[in-house]
Design an enzyme around this catalytic site. Structure first.
Site, PDB file in Angstrom:
ATOM      1  N   ALA A 157       4.010   1.819  -0.082  1.00 25.34           N
ATOM      2  CA  ALA A 157       3.535   1.134   1.138  1.00 25.34           C
ATOM      3  C   ALA A 157       2.667   2.099   1.924  1.00 25.34           C
ATOM      4  O   ALA A 157       2.739   3.321   1.724  1.00 25.34           O
ATOM      5  CB  ALA A 157       4.703   0.661   1.993  1.00 25.34           C
ATOM      6  N   ASP A 158       1.856   1.532   2.798  1.00 28.50           N
ATOM      7  CA  ASP A 158       1.005   2.364   3.651  1.00 28.50           C
ATOM      8  C   ASP A 158       1.682   2.689   4.977  1.00 28.50           C
ATOM      9  O   ASP A 158       1.439   3.739   5.560  1.00 28.50           O
ATOM     10  CB  ASP A 158      -0.317   1.637   3.917  1.00 28.50           C
ATOM     11  CG  ASP A 158      -1.045   1.367   2.620  1.00 28.50           C
ATOM     12  OD1 ASP A 158      -1.285   2.333   1.877  1.00 28.50           O
ATOM     13  OD2 ASP A 158      -1.337   0.199   2.332  1.00 28.50           O
ATOM     14  N   GLU A 193       0.853  -7.657  -5.384  1.00 28.27           N
ATOM     15  CA  GLU A 193       2.077  -6.981  -4.942  1.00 28.27           C
ATOM     16  C   GLU A 193       2.975  -7.935  -4.159  1.00 28.27           C
ATOM     17  O   GLU A 193       4.200  -7.894  -4.282  1.00 28.27           O
ATOM     18  CB  GLU A 193       1.715  -5.769  -4.084  1.00 28.27           C
ATOM     19  CG  GLU A 193       1.112  -4.632  -4.902  1.00 28.27           C
ATOM     20  CD  GLU A 193       0.561  -3.494  -4.061  1.00 28.27           C
ATOM     21  OE1 GLU A 193       0.394  -2.407  -4.609  1.00 28.27           O
ATOM     22  OE2 GLU A 193       0.277  -3.686  -2.868  1.00 28.27           O
TER      23      GLU A 193
END
Ligand code: A5P
Length: 226
Positions: A82-83, A102
């Protein structure tokens, strides 16, 4: 830190599982570790369902058995990166441009384990990362206007060589800087209702587990436990 997180997440994998394989550099570390475990016989009978093509190519080259979502529409466990992650385990994803696949894989997964290093933790989504929004190129200006009307500063994603970034579905990504997003649930709903938006990077209530890799090892947080 990525290695520590990936390694702990793989401890949740049991023989016989259908395993979703996410996208991005942390997920790639996990795929390499998974291949090592399979080769060493410490795991067996795993079928991987890769999100982006680059994960599929790496996993295939390492000899990991693969299938697709049509063959296995229910996935036991997915490991993805994840960012940005907030304290409720809601996420911003899509830095690599793979958000649509995703999210489809996450929706189909009984357990979605997110692996990040400590730099990805955030008090409020949008603080550290713009929100990727995948739109169909038909009506691009109108989609952009809509996102700006919600308060975003919008940038069209381009590649390193200066050409327009296209997703694996042939769509365009608009990176939307909203600043800190106080109510990601309602923003997610507004974006999801807008025709032309194929996917957005807010992953709400999809992650069941978070593994945070740090310099001194990793820690595991389950949804609802934080
Ligand atoms: C890909 O589209 C993303 O959702 C990635 O999972 C995310 O960008 C994290 O990538 P890294 O592990 O490379 O930071």
């Amino acid at each position: 830190m990525k290695l520590a997180a990936a390694s702990m997440a793989l401890e949740f994998v049991q023989p016989g599982m259908v395993l979703g394989l996410g996208g991005g550099s942390t997920a790639m570390v996990m795929v390499r570790l998974l291949a090592d475990l399979l080769k060493a016989g410490r795991l067996h009978d795993i079928v991987g369902i890769p999100c982006p093509n680059e994960t599929a190519e790496l996993a295939h080259s390492l000899g990991i058995p693969l299938a697709d979502l049509d063959a296995h529409p229910t996935i036991d466990l997915t490991i993805d990166g994840a960012d940005e992650v907030d304290p409720h385990l809601n996420l911003i994803k899509g830095g690599g441009g793979f958000l649509l696949r995703e999210k489809i894989i996450a929706q189909a997964s009984s357990r979605e384990v997110i692996i990040v290093d400590e730099t990805k933790l955030s008090p409020t989504l949008g603080t550290r990362w713009p929100l990727p929004v995948e739109v169909i190129s038909f009506g691009l200006k109108a989609h952009r206007n809509f996102l700006e009307s919600l308060g975003a500063q919008v940038e069209m994603r381009i590649t390193k060589d200066g050409s327009l970034f296209k997703t694996e579905q042939g769509n365009v990504i608009l990176d939307c800087n909203f600043g800190p997003i106080p109510d990601p649930v309602s923003l997610s709903e507004r974006l999801s209702c807008h025709t032309g938006i194929m996917a957005h990077g807010l992953f709400i209530n999809l992650a069941t587990d978070l593994v945070v890799g740090g310099l001194e090892g990793s820690r595991h947080i389950q949804r609802g436990e934080q």
